[in-house]
Motif scaffolding. Structure first.
Motif, PDB file in Angstrom:
ATOM      1  N   UNK A   1       0.829  -1.225   0.012  1.00  0.00           N
ATOM      2  CA  UNK A   1       0.122  -0.086  -0.035  1.00  0.00           C
ATOM      3  C   UNK A   1       0.836   1.508  -0.037  1.00  0.00           C
ATOM      4  N   UNK A   2       2.077   1.234   0.638  1.00  0.00           N
ATOM      5  CA  UNK A   2       2.904   2.214   0.683  1.00  0.00           C
ATOM      6  C   UNK A   2       3.336   2.683  -0.742  1.00  0.00           C
ATOM      7  N   UNK A   3       3.884   1.689  -1.338  1.00  0.00           N
ATOM      8  CA  UNK A   3       4.618   1.783  -2.734  1.00  0.00           C
ATOM      9  C   UNK A   3       3.317   2.292  -3.633  1.00  0.00           C
ATOM     10  N   UNK A   4       2.497   1.478  -3.505  1.00  0.00           N
ATOM     11  CA  UNK A   4       1.132   1.930  -4.652  1.00  0.00           C
ATOM     12  C   UNK A   4       0.836   3.357  -4.438  1.00  0.00           C
ATOM     13  N   UNK A   5       0.717   3.839  -3.221  1.00  0.00           N
ATOM     14  CA  UNK A   5       0.213   5.114  -2.796  1.00  0.00           C
ATOM     15  C   UNK A   5       1.292   5.991  -3.219  1.00  0.00           C
ATOM     16  N   UNK A   6       2.556   5.990  -3.187  1.00  0.00           N
ATOM     17  CA  UNK A   6       3.613   6.787  -3.838  1.00  0.00           C
ATOM     18  C   UNK A   6       3.358   6.703  -5.483  1.00  0.00           C
TER      19      UNK A   6
END
Length: 265
Positions: A63-68
């Motif tokens: 989720x952190x990577x896709x949010x970025x």
């Protein structure tokens, strides 16, 4: 007094209004309630009250990577769309162009054509035969989807701006470019900011196009959420959905409060 209030509440028109409101916000309220569930599965009514799923959202690495990725696409795509859309809107608003209505229709086509067709077209005719990278194709798709909003919102601002102000600046010795940047741009900055916010929210929440153009290591947050639900069915998805909904509503409400957002859309 109470009888008058009761009669107004049970008025057929008011009942229909309340039914529409419940229909629109009911699913959202269910998701918000489910996000605070203490149970281990996504269910309604919630099993107790807990904030553990809200905390878990911030610990999931994907989720952190896709949010970025989603943030980069939304910000970058919207800025490029504005860089293209502001001059296009200015040309259509200030000059009598041949086939202007046709041009407007072409510019608006990305929001008229279903997003799934746009995604399939880019995948079939650019990514597969040309070898365009998934990242570039995804960026171009998001830019194309946001461009019509940039043109329409900025056009609304330009239509509300008196053209004689710009002409006065030119008559006083200012160049046409100088008049644009010193007179036009400051007076339409509210419209430009509104277009940026509308484009950002639209791009960030985009699903159909991103679904076709996502690949290994390149996934937007909505697509990552869909993939997560195929494997895990816990309330963390509801918690993340609630956070994104509150973020979108907060951005729009602030835009309406300080920019008069509804004047441009």
């Amino acid at each position: 007094m109470n009888s008058n209030l009761l009669s107004r509440l049970i008025n057929p028109a008011n009942l229909v209004l309340w039914l529409v409101i419940v229909f629109l916000i009911g699913p959202f309220l269910i998701i918000v309630a489910a996000s605070f569930s203490a149970g281990d599965t996504l269910a309604f009514p919630p099993q107790g009250f807990s904030l553990k799923w809200v905390y878990k959202v911030f610990t999931i690495e994907s989720f952190q990577q896709s949010f970025i990725t989603s943030m980069a696409l939304a910000v970058g795509g919207t800025l490029v769309a504005l860089a293209l859309g502001v001059p296009a809107a200015y040309a259509m608003a200030r000059y009598d162009m041949p086939f202007s209505e046709t041009v407007r229709t072409i510019v608006s086509s990305p929001i008229i054509v279903p997003g799934i067709i746009v995604g399939l077209a880019l995948l079939r005719y650019f990514v597969v035969p040309v070898g365009m990278s998934i990242t570039l194709a995804l960026f171009l798709a998001h830019t194309a989807l946001v461009l019509p909003y940039a043109v329409r919102v900025v056009s609304a601002s330009l239509n509300n701006l008196r053209s004689d102000m710009e002409e006065a600046a030119v008559l006083l010795g200012c160049s046409r470019a100088g008049a644009f940047f010193r007179v036009v741009m400051p007076n339409i900055k509210g419209g430009i900011l509104s277009a940026f916010i509308l484009g950002f929210v639209t791009s960030f929440n985009q699903v159909p196009v991103s679904l076709f153009l996502s690949g290994p290591g390149v996934r937007t947050l909505p697509i990552d959420m869909l993939g997560y639900m195929e494997i895990v069915f816990d309330p963390s998805i509801a918690a993340l959905s609630s956070l994104l909904a509150f973020l979108s509503m907060g951005i729009v409400l602030l835009a309406e409060r300080f920019l008069g957002f509804s004047r441009y859309v």
